[in-house]
Scaffold this motif. Structure first.
Motif, mmCIF file in Angstrom:
data_model
loop_
_atom_site.group_PDB
_atom_site.id
_atom_site.type_symbol
_atom_site.label_atom_id
_atom_site.label_comp_id
_atom_site.label_asym_id
_atom_site.label_seq_id
_atom_site.Cartn_x
_atom_site.Cartn_y
_atom_site.Cartn_z
ATOM 1 N N ALA A 182 -13.303 2.619 -1.306
ATOM 2 C CA ALA A 182 -12.939 1.216 -1.178
ATOM 3 C C ALA A 182 -13.305 0.852 0.261
ATOM 4 N N PRO A 183 -13.898 -0.322 0.498
ATOM 5 C CA PRO A 183 -14.259 -0.668 1.874
ATOM 6 C C PRO A 183 -13.013 -0.669 2.759
ATOM 7 N N GLY A 242 -8.138 -6.243 -3.806
ATOM 8 C CA GLY A 242 -8.875 -6.350 -5.064
ATOM 9 C C GLY A 242 -8.052 -5.860 -6.243
ATOM 10 N N SER A 243 -7.437 -4.683 -6.082
ATOM 11 C CA SER A 243 -6.659 -4.131 -7.196
ATOM 12 C C SER A 243 -5.378 -4.933 -7.396
ATOM 13 N N LEU A 244 -4.828 -5.484 -6.310
ATOM 14 C CA LEU A 244 -3.630 -6.324 -6.446
ATOM 15 C C LEU A 244 -3.973 -7.601 -7.199
ATOM 16 N N TYR A 245 -5.161 -8.128 -6.920
ATOM 17 C CA TYR A 245 -5.608 -9.319 -7.650
ATOM 18 C C TYR A 245 -5.709 -9.003 -9.146
ATOM 19 N N ARG A 280 -3.389 0.293 -9.057
ATOM 20 C CA ARG A 280 -2.892 -0.656 -8.051
ATOM 21 C C ARG A 280 -2.762 0.060 -6.710
ATOM 22 N N ASP A 281 -3.420 -0.523 -5.693
ATOM 23 C CA ASP A 281 -3.362 0.065 -4.358
ATOM 24 C C ASP A 281 -2.640 -0.923 -3.452
ATOM 25 N N ASP A 282 -1.360 -0.670 -3.238
ATOM 26 C CA ASP A 282 -0.553 -1.638 -2.480
ATOM 27 C C ASP A 282 -0.995 -1.751 -1.033
ATOM 28 N N SER A 303 0.147 3.184 -16.937
ATOM 29 C CA SER A 303 1.233 3.879 -16.256
ATOM 30 C C SER A 303 1.842 2.866 -15.293
ATOM 31 N N ASP A 304 2.799 3.313 -14.465
ATOM 32 C CA ASP A 304 3.439 2.341 -13.572
ATOM 33 C C ASP A 304 2.445 1.693 -12.610
ATOM 34 N N ILE A 305 1.329 2.365 -12.306
ATOM 35 C CA ILE A 305 0.383 1.769 -11.357
ATOM 36 C C ILE A 305 -1.033 1.599 -11.922
ATOM 37 N N ILE A 306 -1.221 1.865 -13.196
ATOM 38 C CA ILE A 306 -2.564 1.730 -13.764
ATOM 39 C C ILE A 306 -2.551 0.761 -14.939
#
Lengths: 323, 350
Positions: free
Chosen positions: A229-230, A88-91, A81-83, A23-26
């Protein structure tokens, strides 16, 4: 890139062989073992810890396996993706490419199917669907009785896929249509011997746990996975008494990551404040322990004698840990 | 080693023709790493260690394999309740079958083969003359349930523990070579309940620490430890169910026959996380050696004398030594010249 670390748990070197925009963020990532050997078998609900060197920081993030249980050719994970997250997710979204190599852990399952159940009721919010993807494949294979309730932001690709796969066993609720899971009705209308499994954002999870308790569900029949998420925060220092070193913890780094980066081997499993494996004794402190875990009791948090360095932080003059 | 002549034709009951070859004596898992004994959790990673030792392979197969499986079949014929599996443990049974078949085929290719074509699996077990094709996860294609099927081909008792509510539950197992405990009695109990009868260890906090460790055993990282007791005659089935058959054996022990009759019974225990069911398996592999054979290793003769002589009374009672201990001490004393012993459990190199 393969990095050195003090972590002694066995790792598997994998190559990113496919990246799918779900999806747009997954995104869904496929990892194939570099040595060609079959990967360890896993069960629905299992996660792997993915090691990534994000600039200076070695991150180890847990992700649920979403591929079919029993398949040993590759592992798949889905990453949202967690902006606003720590990176981590951006990486994973912005830096990782097909052909890159990573180290992943053997599967760990802290959210497995309870096979005493006569029926499995799965309740997911958003990306919390991930552990259920493998679980449902497994339940379907075993001809087990199950039912899914998924609430999601919009009509993403997961929903299409799930409708196709599980049809009438799934009910879907869209936030953008103001649809809400009729939780009371669902939890009070189940046959005896049903187990409920929940995964999703904290607010939703607490809503389900509370509603189930009020409806008289035995706690043994209620299963949930809540990896945090920490959280980020201000930088601080921590003294490790056993190792006799002082470690700086960056604002976007967890205490556990900082301890590992200093070359000190520290135990862990979930890296999300849930399992208790990284529990560490606080020798002394002058300041405030910022507990973020779900493992220690309120009394233990208040006692100031224990901390879970995977998600908890510190603010103040001095913190000394037995590590 | 590769021929089927390697396997003994022997008995663990009635005429007790069980015997250890010199090679089996040298690789015996002697459990004492110093000249005294007290409980400890003493867990270590179960990784391949010391070629030829019982720690080399995931699931050790030795010269007693074929006869041990024959003895198991006899036990089950008399008492089918030695093998039980609660309904929710079926998947754990398949997990176990897969783990043992893949490990044995990889580690003992001369004896075992596994050919996997999707769900169609062909399993070849040469020592037991089995060549069988079945469908993975389909119980109807096996002559027994998956756990019983593979356990009839695997040395050692296996407890299969379900993990839930922050505890372990003994919800399945194959227990035919036990040191006086009963699966039928313990079935469905949790970790603290089934360890209830063990003296001293609860007060020492050993079970709290052990449970915490076991709950966190990870897939791909098995652990192991040794435990021990003593048995009169090389009898595998010393179960409470058959106490009438073996309980009086100890009355036969005297100064003349103690070296021949008394056996050190060592359990190689290991702990493995299963992938699909998330159950923990607890193999308890029993090794038996007579005192006269044990004493052929000088280090072990000296050390075992000191251990038994200095054992706390509660432990001596728990290990079933109350009546026979004086004979054992007197017999072993002839092998103890008082010289120091080397560290570790292994025999000194010659």
């Amino acid at each position: 890139m393969i990095t050195k670390s003090a972590d002694k748990t066995p790792k598997i070197e994998v190559e990113v062989t496919h990246i799918q925009q779900v999806s747009d963020i997954i995104k869904r990532f496929t990892f194939t073992p570099v040595d060609g050997a079959p990967l360890p078998v896993f069960g629905g609900g299992a996660h792997i810890v993915v090691e990534m060197l994000d600039g200076e920081i070695l991150r180890r993030n847990p992700y649920s396996l979403v591929s079919k249980p029993g398949s040993t050719e590759n592992y798949q994970i889905s990453v949202r993706r967690d902006d606003a997250g720590r990176g981590g997710s951006l990486y994973m979204h912005n830096t990782l490419n097909v052909g890159d190599r990573l180290l992943v852990s053997h599967p760990v399952n802290l959210f497995h199917i309870d096979r005493r159940a006569r029926k499995h009721l799965l309740i997911a919010g958003g990306i919390g669907i991930t552990p259920f993807l493998a679980m449902m494949a497994e339940l379907e294979d075993e001809s087990a009785n199950f039912e899914l309730h998924l609430s999601a932001r919009t009509d993403g690709a997961f929903l299409d896929e799930l409708r196709g796969l599980y049809g009438s066993k799934g009910s879907f609720y869209r936030d953008d249509h103001n649809e809400v899971i009729p939780l009371n009705e669902i939890l009070t209308g189940q046959p005896l011997g049903t187990h409920v499994y929940v995964c999703g954002p904290t607010g939703m999870l607490e809503w389900v746990l509370r509603t189930a308790e009020e409806a008289g569900w035995p706690s043994q029949n209620v299963h949930y996975e809540r990896f945090l998420a920490p959280p980020t925060g201000l930088p601080y220092e921590v003294n490790l008494a056993t190792s006799a070193i002082t470690v700086k913890v960056g604002g976007h780094q967890s205490m556990l990551e900082a301890i590992e980066a200093a070359g000190v081997d520290a135990p862990y499993l979930c890296r999300g404040g849930a399992c208790g494996q990284c529990e560490t004794r606080v020798v002394s402190y002058d300041g405030e322990l910022l507990h973020n875990d779900h493992f220690l009791t309120e009394e233990e948090h208040a006692s100031g004698t224990k901390i879970m360095p995977c998600v908890s932080r510190f603010q103040g003059r001095e913190l000394v840990l037995e590590r | 080693m590769t021929t089927l002549d390697f396997f003994h034709d022997e008995t663990f009951r009635d005429d007790f023709t069980y015997w250890n070859s010199p090679e089996a004596i040298r690789r015996f898992p002697f459990p004492f790493n110093e000249d005294k004994y007290m409980y400890s959790v003493n867990l270590e990673p179960h990784v391949a260690f010391k070629p030829g030792s019982v720690f080399e392979k995931s699931f050790d197969v030795d010269e007693h394999y074929v006869s041990e499986m024959r003895d198991r079949a006899l036990v089950l014929q008399e008492d089918p309740l030695r093998c039980q599996s609660l309904p929710h443990m079926n998947m754990a049974g398949w997990d176990l079958l897969e783990l043992i078949m893949t490990k044995k085929a990889a580690e003992y290719p001369e004896w075992f083969e596994l050919h996997q074509d999707g769900d169609r699996w062909r399993w070849v077990n040469r020592p037991l003359d089995i060549d069988h094709t079945f469908t993975f996860l389909d119980n109807t294609t096996l002559p027994y349930g998956p756990m019983e099927y593979i356990m009839r081909q695997t040395q050692g008792d296996y407890a299969i523990l379900d993990q839930r509510d922050n505890n372990l539950w003994m919800d399945a197992g194959m227990i035919t070579t036990q040191a006086d405990w009963s699966l039928d009695f313990d079935l469905g109990m949790n970790f603290m309940e089934w360890h209830g009868p063990v003296p001293l260890a609860h007060e020492m906090g050993i079970f709290d620490r052990a449970l915490k460790f076991l709950l966190n055993v990870r897939q791909g990282q098995p652990a192991r430890r040794l435990n021990w007791t003593m048995t009169v005659n090389p009898r595998l089935d010393t179960s409470p169910e058959r106490y009438a058959k073996w309980g009086t054996d100890r009355m036969e022990v005297n100064a003349d026959n103690v070296g021949q009759l008394m056996h050190l019974r060592v359990e190689l225990q290991s702990f493995w996380r299963l992938p699909r069911s998330n159950a923990l398996i607890f193999p308890i592999r029993c090794y038996l050696i007579s005192l006269q054979d044990l004493a052929t290793i000088p280090k072990w003769g000296r050390r075992f004398h000191r251990v038994i002589r200095d054992l706390p009374d509660e432990l001596a009672d728990y290990k079933g030594l109350t009546i026979t201990r004086p004979y054992v001490i007197e017999y072993m004393s002839q092998f103890d010249d008082g010289t120091p012993t080397s560290p570790g459990i292994f025999a000194d190199e010659e």
